[in-house]
Design a protein around this motif. Structure first.
Motif, short mmCIF file in Angstrom:
data_model
loop_
_atom_site.label_atom_id
_atom_site.label_comp_id
_atom_site.label_asym_id
_atom_site.label_seq_id
_atom_site.Cartn_x
_atom_site.Cartn_y
_atom_site.Cartn_z
N MET A 87 -102.09 42.56 4.29
CA MET A 87 -100.75 42.35 3.72
C MET A 87 -100.43 42.07 2.26
SD MET A 87 -97.35 41.64 5.29
CE MET A 87 -96.02 42.75 5.23
N ARG A 88 -99.77 42.29 1.40
CA ARG A 88 -99.59 41.84 0.25
C ARG A 88 -98.02 41.50 0.03
NH1 ARG A 88 -102.59 43.33 -5.66
NH2 ARG A 88 -101.92 41.74 -6.57
N VAL A 89 -98.13 39.53 -0.81
CA VAL A 89 -96.44 40.38 -0.97
C VAL A 89 -96.15 40.09 -2.42
CG1 VAL A 89 -93.96 39.08 -0.20
CG2 VAL A 89 -95.41 39.35 1.35
N LEU A 90 -95.22 40.45 -3.14
CA LEU A 90 -94.13 40.20 -4.82
C LEU A 90 -93.31 39.21 -3.86
CD1 LEU A 90 -93.97 40.13 -7.62
CD2 LEU A 90 -92.77 42.19 -7.49
N VAL A 91 -93.28 37.72 -4.13
CA VAL A 91 -91.89 37.00 -4.82
C VAL A 91 -91.56 37.55 -5.74
CG1 VAL A 91 -90.57 34.82 -3.92
CG2 VAL A 91 -93.15 35.64 -2.56
N ALA A 92 -90.43 37.35 -6.05
CA ALA A 92 -89.43 38.44 -7.58
C ALA A 92 -88.37 37.12 -8.09
CB ALA A 92 -89.40 39.42 -7.79
N ALA A 93 -88.57 36.49 -9.25
CA ALA A 93 -86.83 35.70 -8.80
C ALA A 93 -86.70 35.46 -10.41
CB ALA A 93 -87.26 34.24 -9.20
N ALA A 94 -85.04 35.75 -10.53
CA ALA A 94 -84.75 36.39 -12.03
C ALA A 94 -83.74 34.22 -11.85
CB ALA A 94 -83.65 36.50 -11.61
N SER A 95 -84.35 33.53 -12.95
CA SER A 95 -83.60 32.40 -13.10
C SER A 95 -83.29 32.02 -14.26
CB SER A 95 -84.71 31.12 -12.05
OG SER A 95 -83.78 29.74 -12.74
N ARG A 96 -82.10 31.65 -13.94
CA ARG A 96 -81.94 31.22 -16.30
C ARG A 96 -81.99 29.71 -16.37
NH1 ARG A 96 -75.46 31.72 -16.94
NH2 ARG A 96 -76.43 33.86 -17.24
N HIS A 97 -82.17 28.53 -15.13
CA HIS A 97 -82.35 26.83 -15.42
C HIS A 97 -83.15 26.29 -14.58
CE1 HIS A 97 -78.47 26.85 -17.65
NE2 HIS A 97 -77.90 27.36 -16.71
N GLY A 98 -83.70 27.97 -14.17
CA GLY A 98 -85.44 27.59 -13.27
C GLY A 98 -85.19 26.95 -11.74
N SER A 99 -84.35 26.70 -11.32
CA SER A 99 -84.24 26.31 -9.36
C SER A 99 -84.69 27.95 -9.22
CB SER A 99 -82.32 26.06 -9.66
OG SER A 99 -82.47 24.35 -10.16
N THR A 100 -84.31 28.63 -9.52
CA THR A 100 -84.42 29.66 -8.60
C THR A 100 -86.15 29.79 -8.67
OG1 THR A 100 -82.01 30.23 -8.85
CG2 THR A 100 -84.22 32.26 -7.69
N ARG A 101 -86.24 29.79 -9.60
CA ARG A 101 -88.04 30.01 -9.60
C ARG A 101 -88.84 29.16 -8.96
NH1 ARG A 101 -92.22 33.10 -10.85
NH2 ARG A 101 -93.59 31.85 -12.27
N GLU A 102 -88.50 27.79 -8.68
CA GLU A 102 -88.50 27.06 -8.39
C GLU A 102 -88.83 27.05 -6.56
OE1 GLU A 102 -87.12 22.80 -8.53
OE2 GLU A 102 -88.00 23.64 -11.10
N ILE A 103 -87.74 27.57 -6.63
CA ILE A 103 -87.50 28.13 -4.92
C ILE A 103 -88.65 29.08 -4.52
CG2 ILE A 103 -86.24 28.99 -3.37
CD1 ILE A 103 -83.64 27.80 -4.76
N ALA A 104 -88.49 30.67 -5.33
CA ALA A 104 -89.54 31.25 -5.78
C ALA A 104 -91.11 30.93 -4.75
CB ALA A 104 -89.48 32.40 -6.32
N GLN A 105 -91.66 29.88 -5.98
CA GLN A 105 -92.94 29.27 -6.27
C GLN A 105 -93.23 28.43 -5.14
OE1 GLN A 105 -94.62 29.18 -8.40
NE2 GLN A 105 -96.30 28.99 -7.56
N VAL A 106 -92.32 27.83 -4.09
CA VAL A 106 -92.54 27.25 -2.90
C VAL A 106 -92.52 28.37 -1.36
CG1 VAL A 106 -91.21 26.16 -1.08
CG2 VAL A 106 -91.15 25.36 -3.31
N ILE A 107 -91.37 29.71 -2.09
CA ILE A 107 -91.92 30.05 -0.85
C ILE A 107 -93.11 31.58 -1.10
CG2 ILE A 107 -90.83 32.48 0.04
CD1 ILE A 107 -88.19 31.71 -1.13
N GLY A 108 -93.14 31.50 -2.04
CA GLY A 108 -94.97 31.62 -2.32
C GLY A 108 -95.90 30.80 -2.18
N GLU A 109 -96.13 30.05 -2.15
CA GLU A 109 -97.18 28.44 -1.17
C GLU A 109 -97.09 28.82 -0.02
OE1 GLU A 109 -95.74 25.02 -3.31
OE2 GLU A 109 -96.47 26.01 -4.91
N GLN A 110 -95.98 28.87 0.74
CA GLN A 110 -95.84 29.21 1.92
C GLN A 110 -96.56 29.70 2.42
OE1 GLN A 110 -94.66 26.16 4.40
NE2 GLN A 110 -95.29 25.69 2.09
#
Length: 61
Positions: A1-24
């Motif tokens: 299985m291959r998953v894409l985690v994509a995020a739109a972030s203005r100040h970076g917080s949403t991007r950080e959450i996407a990164q944690v989801i990807g790491e998990q």
């Protein structure tokens, strides 16, 4: 299985959450790519997509 985690972030917080989801997901043995939503051209190569966005004035970025 291959998953894409994509995020739109203005100040970076949403991007950080996407990164944690990807790491998990990677820790669970799932092949995962984390990208900025604006950099996604196609999702054909993925089995699943996690999409996140900051919301301003009721609108996704």
């Amino acid at each position: 299985m291959r998953v894409l985690v994509a995020a739109a972030s203005r100040h970076g917080s949403t991007r950080e959450i996407a990164q944690v989801i990807g790491e998990q997901l990677c820790e669970m043995g799932i092949a995962t790519d984390v990208k900025d939503a604006r950099d996604v051209i196609s999702v054909e190569e993925y089995d699943a997509v996690v999409l996140g966005s900051a919301i301003y004035v009721g609108q996704w970025l």
